[in-house]
Design a protein around this motif. Structure first.
Motif, short mmCIF file in Angstrom:
data_model
loop_
_atom_site.label_atom_id
_atom_site.label_comp_id
_atom_site.label_asym_id
_atom_site.label_seq_id
_atom_site.Cartn_x
_atom_site.Cartn_y
_atom_site.Cartn_z
N TYR A 280 82.81 -45.71 -57.07
CA TYR A 280 82.23 -45.03 -55.76
C TYR A 280 83.73 -45.03 -54.84
O TYR A 280 83.83 -43.79 -54.06
N TYR A 281 84.27 -45.79 -54.82
CA TYR A 281 85.76 -45.81 -53.89
C TYR A 281 86.77 -44.75 -54.40
O TYR A 281 87.21 -44.03 -53.42
N SER A 282 86.78 -44.47 -55.58
CA SER A 282 87.52 -43.41 -56.42
C SER A 282 86.90 -41.99 -55.77
O SER A 282 87.67 -41.07 -55.24
N THR A 283 85.54 -41.95 -55.69
CA THR A 283 84.90 -40.86 -55.23
C THR A 283 85.23 -40.46 -53.80
O THR A 283 85.53 -39.31 -53.51
N LEU A 284 84.98 -41.42 -53.22
CA LEU A 284 85.29 -41.37 -51.86
C LEU A 284 86.72 -40.94 -51.29
O LEU A 284 86.85 -40.24 -50.43
N TYR A 285 87.63 -41.61 -52.05
CA TYR A 285 88.97 -41.40 -51.60
C TYR A 285 89.18 -39.75 -52.05
O TYR A 285 89.74 -39.14 -51.30
N ASN A 286 88.57 -39.39 -53.10
CA ASN A 286 88.87 -37.92 -53.45
C ASN A 286 88.10 -36.95 -52.55
O ASN A 286 88.61 -35.79 -52.18
N LEU A 287 87.08 -37.56 -52.14
CA LEU A 287 86.19 -36.57 -51.02
C LEU A 287 87.06 -36.57 -49.84
O LEU A 287 87.19 -35.60 -49.30
N LYS A 288 87.56 -37.76 -49.36
CA LYS A 288 88.54 -37.53 -48.15
C LYS A 288 89.79 -36.65 -48.50
O LYS A 288 89.92 -36.00 -47.42
N LYS A 289 90.06 -36.66 -49.42
CA LYS A 289 91.27 -35.85 -49.84
C LYS A 289 90.85 -34.42 -49.46
O LYS A 289 91.54 -33.48 -49.13
N CYS A 290 89.63 -34.03 -50.27
CA CYS A 290 89.17 -32.75 -50.25
C CYS A 290 88.83 -32.31 -48.68
O CYS A 290 88.97 -31.16 -48.37
N GLN A 291 88.29 -33.16 -47.97
CA GLN A 291 88.24 -32.85 -46.63
C GLN A 291 89.21 -32.77 -45.99
O GLN A 291 89.24 -31.64 -45.25
N ASP A 292 90.30 -33.21 -45.96
CA ASP A 292 91.46 -33.13 -45.33
C ASP A 292 92.32 -31.83 -45.98
O ASP A 292 92.75 -30.96 -44.98
N HIS A 293 92.10 -31.45 -47.15
CA HIS A 293 92.56 -30.33 -47.56
C HIS A 293 91.92 -29.16 -47.02
O HIS A 293 92.30 -28.00 -46.74
N LEU A 294 90.39 -29.21 -47.12
CA LEU A 294 89.73 -28.27 -46.43
C LEU A 294 90.02 -28.06 -44.84
O LEU A 294 90.08 -27.00 -44.44
N GLU A 295 90.37 -29.14 -44.25
CA GLU A 295 90.84 -28.96 -42.70
C GLU A 295 91.87 -28.17 -42.66
O GLU A 295 92.24 -27.23 -41.77
N LEU A 296 92.99 -28.41 -43.56
CA LEU A 296 94.23 -27.85 -43.50
C LEU A 296 94.08 -26.26 -43.95
O LEU A 296 94.74 -25.58 -43.11
#
Length: 96
Positions: free
Chosen positions: A70-86
């Protein structure tokens, strides 16, 4: 005649004691059977408790694994959100 009565009383007393002894032996046998049954029940319960302990440990390990996932998926999701915002910022900048 007093000796005969004493002998009869002794025989009666002996018979009463034998009857009491038989009753006590019967009770003892029943109690031993109850103890044996309770001992067997206790052994089965102890085995079931051991089974449940192993099952609980297995579940705890699974919970720990799922938490890590769960924490790994949450971390990856956060990275994807950051990447999407960029990317969105880059597209907005590119449009301007």
């Amino acid at each position: 005649m007093g000796v005969e009565q004493a002998y009869i009383d002794l025989l009666d007393s002996n018979l009463e004691l034998r009857i009491k002894l038989t009753k006590e032996e019967t009770i003892t046998i029943r109690n031993k059977e109850k103890i044996r049954k309770l001992t067997n029940d206790l052994e089965r319960c102890e085995l079931y408790i051991k089974y449940l302990e192993k099952n609980l440990i297995s579940r705890e390990n699974e919970i720990d694994r799922l938490k890590a996932e769960y924490y790994s998926t949450l971390y990856n999701l956060k990275k994807c959100q950051d990447h999407l915002e960029l990317k969105e910022e880059a597209l907005v900048a590119q449009d301007n």
